[in-house]
Design a protein around this motif. Sequence first.
Motif, short mmCIF file in Angstrom:
data_model
loop_
_atom_site.label_atom_id
_atom_site.label_comp_id
_atom_site.label_asym_id
_atom_site.label_seq_id
_atom_site.Cartn_x
_atom_site.Cartn_y
_atom_site.Cartn_z
N MET A 25 -44.37 9.68 18.73
CA MET A 25 -42.69 8.93 19.05
C MET A 25 -43.11 7.39 19.37
O MET A 25 -43.46 7.27 19.41
CB MET A 25 -41.81 9.77 20.21
N ASP A 26 -42.10 6.86 18.17
CA ASP A 26 -42.20 5.19 18.25
C ASP A 26 -41.71 4.75 19.26
O ASP A 26 -40.68 5.57 20.57
CB ASP A 26 -40.96 4.26 17.48
N GLY A 27 -41.90 3.91 19.86
CA GLY A 27 -42.21 2.66 21.55
C GLY A 27 -40.92 3.07 21.65
O GLY A 27 -40.56 3.79 23.28
N ASP A 28 -39.98 1.99 20.74
CA ASP A 28 -39.08 1.76 21.72
C ASP A 28 -37.75 3.07 20.99
O ASP A 28 -37.31 3.05 22.25
CB ASP A 28 -38.44 0.90 20.29
N VAL A 29 -38.06 4.26 20.67
CA VAL A 29 -36.96 5.55 20.37
C VAL A 29 -37.59 5.79 21.64
O VAL A 29 -36.61 6.54 22.87
CB VAL A 29 -37.39 6.02 19.30
N ALA A 30 -38.34 5.90 22.21
CA ALA A 30 -38.93 6.78 23.32
C ALA A 30 -38.57 6.26 25.15
O ALA A 30 -38.64 6.84 25.61
CB ALA A 30 -40.49 7.28 23.71
N ARG A 31 -37.93 4.68 24.81
CA ARG A 31 -37.60 4.39 25.94
C ARG A 31 -35.99 4.32 25.98
O ARG A 31 -35.83 3.90 27.41
CB ARG A 31 -38.01 2.56 25.73
N ARG A 32 -35.24 4.61 24.92
CA ARG A 32 -34.05 4.44 25.05
C ARG A 32 -33.77 5.22 26.43
O ARG A 32 -32.63 4.53 27.06
CB ARG A 32 -33.63 4.88 23.42
N PRO A 33 -34.29 6.17 26.36
CA PRO A 33 -33.40 7.19 27.53
C PRO A 33 -33.53 6.21 29.01
O PRO A 33 -32.29 6.44 29.29
CB PRO A 33 -34.36 8.54 27.16
N LEU A 34 -34.71 5.92 29.33
CA LEU A 34 -34.38 5.47 29.89
C LEU A 34 -33.89 4.22 30.70
O LEU A 34 -34.10 2.88 31.41
CB LEU A 34 -36.33 4.91 30.53
N ILE A 35 -34.12 2.93 28.77
CA ILE A 35 -33.40 2.20 29.37
C ILE A 35 -32.19 2.37 29.68
O ILE A 35 -31.58 1.56 30.93
CB ILE A 35 -32.76 1.00 27.99
N LEU A 36 -31.44 3.67 29.31
CA LEU A 36 -29.96 3.63 29.07
C LEU A 36 -30.15 4.23 30.85
O LEU A 36 -28.90 3.88 31.12
CB LEU A 36 -29.57 4.73 28.60
N LEU A 37 -31.14 4.84 31.47
CA LEU A 37 -30.69 5.37 32.55
C LEU A 37 -31.05 4.29 33.96
O LEU A 37 -29.96 3.76 34.59
CB LEU A 37 -32.29 5.65 33.41
N THR A 38 -31.83 2.68 33.46
CA THR A 38 -32.08 2.21 34.35
C THR A 38 -30.68 1.00 34.23
O THR A 38 -30.01 0.85 34.93
CB THR A 38 -33.06 0.84 33.64
N SER A 39 -29.87 0.52 33.35
CA SER A 39 -28.68 0.08 32.91
C SER A 39 -27.03 0.90 33.74
O SER A 39 -26.48 0.62 34.27
CB SER A 39 -28.03 0.43 31.66
N VAL A 40 -27.55 2.69 33.74
CA VAL A 40 -26.28 2.84 34.68
C VAL A 40 -27.06 3.16 35.97
O VAL A 40 -25.90 2.80 36.75
CB VAL A 40 -26.71 4.89 34.29
N TRP A 41 -28.03 2.81 36.38
CA TRP A 41 -28.35 2.88 37.90
C TRP A 41 -28.04 1.29 37.86
O TRP A 41 -27.54 1.70 39.43
CB TRP A 41 -29.79 3.80 37.90
N ALA A 42 -28.57 0.74 37.27
CA ALA A 42 -27.97 -1.22 37.53
C ALA A 42 -26.38 -1.04 38.13
O ALA A 42 -25.64 -1.52 39.19
CB ALA A 42 -28.24 -1.78 36.51
N VAL A 43 -25.57 -0.50 37.60
CA VAL A 43 -24.03 -0.05 37.46
C VAL A 43 -24.12 0.25 38.96
O VAL A 43 -23.17 -0.38 39.81
CB VAL A 43 -23.28 0.39 36.30
N GLY A 44 -24.55 1.08 38.87
CA GLY A 44 -24.20 2.52 40.20
C GLY A 44 -24.24 1.24 41.63
O GLY A 44 -23.84 1.62 42.24
N LEU A 45 -26.01 0.35 41.13
CA LEU A 45 -26.08 -0.01 42.08
C LEU A 45 -25.91 -0.90 42.76
O LEU A 45 -25.45 -0.96 43.92
CB LEU A 45 -27.92 -0.39 41.99
N VAL A 46 -24.91 -1.08 41.90
CA VAL A 46 -24.29 -2.80 42.38
C VAL A 46 -22.83 -2.50 42.35
O VAL A 46 -22.19 -2.78 43.91
CB VAL A 46 -23.98 -3.85 40.54
N LEU A 47 -22.14 -0.82 42.43
CA LEU A 47 -20.91 -0.60 42.15
C LEU A 47 -21.59 0.02 44.13
O LEU A 47 -19.91 -0.22 45.15
CB LEU A 47 -20.62 0.13 41.88
#
Length: 189
Positions: free
Chosen positions: A1-23
């Motif tokens: 699997m392409d590295g960028d495609v494989a990282r998308r779910p992890l990038i999404l998780l990181t983004s959601v957690w970043a918002v959650g941590l700020v809130l």
Amino acid sequence: MDGDVARRPLILLTSVWAVGLVLSGWQPYDRATWAMEVAPVFLALFLLWAMRNRFSPTTFVLALIGFHGLVLMLGGAYTYARVPVGFAVQDWLGLARNPYDRFGHFVQGAVPALAFREVLIRLAGVRRGGWLVFLVLACCLALSAAYELIEFGAAMALGQGAEEFLGTQGDAWDTQWDMALALCGAIVA
């Protein structure tokens, strides 16, 4: 699997957690308790990114890991004994204490069980069956016990200030309940 495609779910998780941590960290009930409660989120995020080239959890397990992180953040924001949804469940079921802590420990067993299962099958080559079940349950119980020992260490270091982090709500058996619920979560998973 392409590295960028494989990282998308992890990038999404990181983004959601970043918002959650700020809130959750914006105005927590107790800043020190918040930091201790959300520390596992940072550890998990570090491990997920560090292992991304060698092992990527399935999207399902990654989503559950994301959910578990949000459970920790909510508990950290209010302290587990004060989470509003826990009070609603407490009233609804006529309980003597806010059950959010119990829910958090159930999740602490269920989500790692699925993650340990994936790691043991895909990286360690453990075949499905009795040994896999035993090892998953043992890993989950060990993780729960380690967390309880960290809580114990924090209580010893902080003295009276540890009550918010421990969240015992006057229950002398809280540590045992925490581990039992983590084990139940692992069994259900």
